[in-house]
Motif scaffolding. Structure first.
Motif, PDB file in Angstrom:
ATOM      1  N   ILE A   1      -2.583   3.324 -13.519  1.00  0.00           N
ATOM      2  CA  ILE A   1      -2.673   2.523 -12.290  1.00  0.00           C
ATOM      3  C   ILE A   1      -3.762   1.514 -12.587  1.00  0.00           C
ATOM      4  O   ILE A   1      -3.761   0.406 -11.994  1.00  0.00           O
ATOM      5  CB  ILE A   1      -2.477   3.303 -11.087  1.00  0.00           C
ATOM      6  CG1 ILE A   1      -3.789   4.314 -10.968  1.00  0.00           C
ATOM      7  CG2 ILE A   1      -1.254   3.938 -10.720  1.00  0.00           C
ATOM      8  CD1 ILE A   1      -3.909   4.874  -9.501  1.00  0.00           C
TER       9      ILE A   1
ATOM     10  N   GLY B   1      -6.109   8.378  -6.617  1.00  0.00           N
ATOM     11  CA  GLY B   1      -5.816   7.108  -7.086  1.00  0.00           C
ATOM     12  C   GLY B   1      -7.053   6.279  -7.548  1.00  0.00           C
ATOM     13  O   GLY B   1      -7.946   7.078  -7.834  1.00  0.00           O
TER      14      GLY B   1
ATOM     15  N   GLN C   1      -7.175  -0.443  -3.417  1.00  0.00           N
ATOM     16  CA  GLN C   1      -6.953   0.933  -3.883  1.00  0.00           C
ATOM     17  C   GLN C   1      -5.232   1.093  -4.266  1.00  0.00           C
ATOM     18  O   GLN C   1      -4.573   0.354  -3.740  1.00  0.00           O
ATOM     19  CB  GLN C   1      -7.443   2.104  -2.852  1.00  0.00           C
ATOM     20  CG  GLN C   1      -8.672   2.092  -2.505  1.00  0.00           C
ATOM     21  CD  GLN C   1      -9.269   3.154  -1.508  1.00  0.00           C
ATOM     22  OE1 GLN C   1      -8.520   3.079  -0.380  1.00  0.00           O
ATOM     23  NE2 GLN C   1     -10.221   4.052  -1.886  1.00  0.00           N
ATOM     24  N   GLU C   2      -5.250   2.173  -5.131  1.00  0.00           N
ATOM     25  CA  GLU C   2      -3.823   2.426  -5.394  1.00  0.00           C
ATOM     26  C   GLU C   2      -3.640   3.899  -5.618  1.00  0.00           C
ATOM     27  O   GLU C   2      -4.518   4.499  -6.359  1.00  0.00           O
ATOM     28  CB  GLU C   2      -3.061   1.693  -6.650  1.00  0.00           C
ATOM     29  CG  GLU C   2      -1.592   1.953  -7.047  1.00  0.00           C
ATOM     30  CD  GLU C   2      -1.211   0.904  -8.160  1.00  0.00           C
ATOM     31  OE1 GLU C   2      -0.252   1.372  -8.681  1.00  0.00           O
ATOM     32  OE2 GLU C   2      -1.839  -0.091  -8.239  1.00  0.00           O
ATOM     33  N   THR C   3      -2.724   4.542  -4.961  1.00  0.00           N
ATOM     34  CA  THR C   3      -2.434   5.904  -4.876  1.00  0.00           C
ATOM     35  C   THR C   3      -1.554   6.443  -6.118  1.00  0.00           C
ATOM     36  O   THR C   3      -0.568   5.670  -6.562  1.00  0.00           O
ATOM     37  CB  THR C   3      -2.170   6.365  -3.733  1.00  0.00           C
ATOM     38  OG1 THR C   3      -0.695   5.872  -3.453  1.00  0.00           O
ATOM     39  CG2 THR C   3      -2.959   5.929  -2.771  1.00  0.00           C
ATOM     40  N   ILE C   4      -1.758   7.743  -6.614  1.00  0.00           N
ATOM     41  CA  ILE C   4      -1.012   8.529  -7.358  1.00  0.00           C
ATOM     42  C   ILE C   4      -0.814   9.890  -6.603  1.00  0.00           C
ATOM     43  O   ILE C   4      -1.678  10.420  -6.064  1.00  0.00           O
ATOM     44  CB  ILE C   4      -1.207   8.500  -8.800  1.00  0.00           C
ATOM     45  CG1 ILE C   4      -2.849   9.311  -8.891  1.00  0.00           C
ATOM     46  CG2 ILE C   4      -1.283   7.318  -9.530  1.00  0.00           C
ATOM     47  CD1 ILE C   4      -3.139   9.717 -10.223  1.00  0.00           C
TER      48      ILE C   4
END
Length: 189
Positions: free
Chosen positions: A173, A134, A152-155
């Motif tokens: 993102i 992310g 934070q942002e996840t993938i």
């Protein structure tokens, strides 16, 4: 809040922020300056097309990193910059700027820090074989990608993903996350 975006490359995160400003999503943000350490960085042309002031500062033209940063600081002060936003800026921020802008420099990094710091976050995560990676927005401190995490942002990485597809997912993102963080920070003042 007047922001300066520091970038060394194409400027996709600059474009995401500029689009959010133009759409009224960041009403308290003024894009006051785009600074690059590379004379042909595409971000400079993009910002100029948006009528945002740009400046190229050649680090090689100075006898030391300190002299380079003193000149950059003078430019920032002349533009009355409140916040420095690193967006693909490939230089480590030194003590001159850290002292003048402590707690007022943010960076976006393409990994879930503290994992995979440094300039190859996407490739390092992919090579390691993680299933989730992310983007992280964090304050800049004396270390490399070690400052306090803001968001934070996840993938998810699927078996079909390649380095190219993960990079594209990461950009998607980042382009959502960075303007959202700026909105939150400027609302707080």
């Amino acid at each position: 809040m007047k922001i300066a975006i520091f970038a060394s490359g194409t400027g996709t995160n600059y474009q995401a922020i500029a689009a959010a400003v133009a759409a009224g999503q960041l009403p308290q943000v003024e894009l006051a300056l785009v600074l690059s350490d590379r004379p042909q960085a595409p971000v400079l042309a993009k910002a100029a097309a948006d009528h945002v002031p740009t400046v190229f500062v050649d680090p090689k033209a100075y006898g030391s990193k300190m002299a380079f940063e003193e000149h950059v600081l003078e430019i920032l002060q002349n533009h009355q910059i409140d916040l420095i936003v690193l967006a693909g800026y490939m230089r480590i921020i030194g003590q001159i700027l850290l002292a003048a802008y402590r707690g007022k420099i943010i960076n976006i990094h393409p990994s879930l820090l503290p994992s995979f710091p440094g300039k190859n976050g996407i490739a390092d995560a992919f090579a390691y074989g993680v299933k989730i990676t992310g983007a992280t927005v964090h304050y800049v401190d004396d270390g490399i990608d070690t400052g306090p995490i803001i968001a934070q942002e996840t993938i998810r990485i699927t078996p079909d993903d390649t380095l190219a597809t993960i990079t594209e997912k990461m950009h998607q993102i980042e382009h959502r996350l960075y303007p959202a963080v700026l909105a939150e920070l400027t609302e707080k003042g």
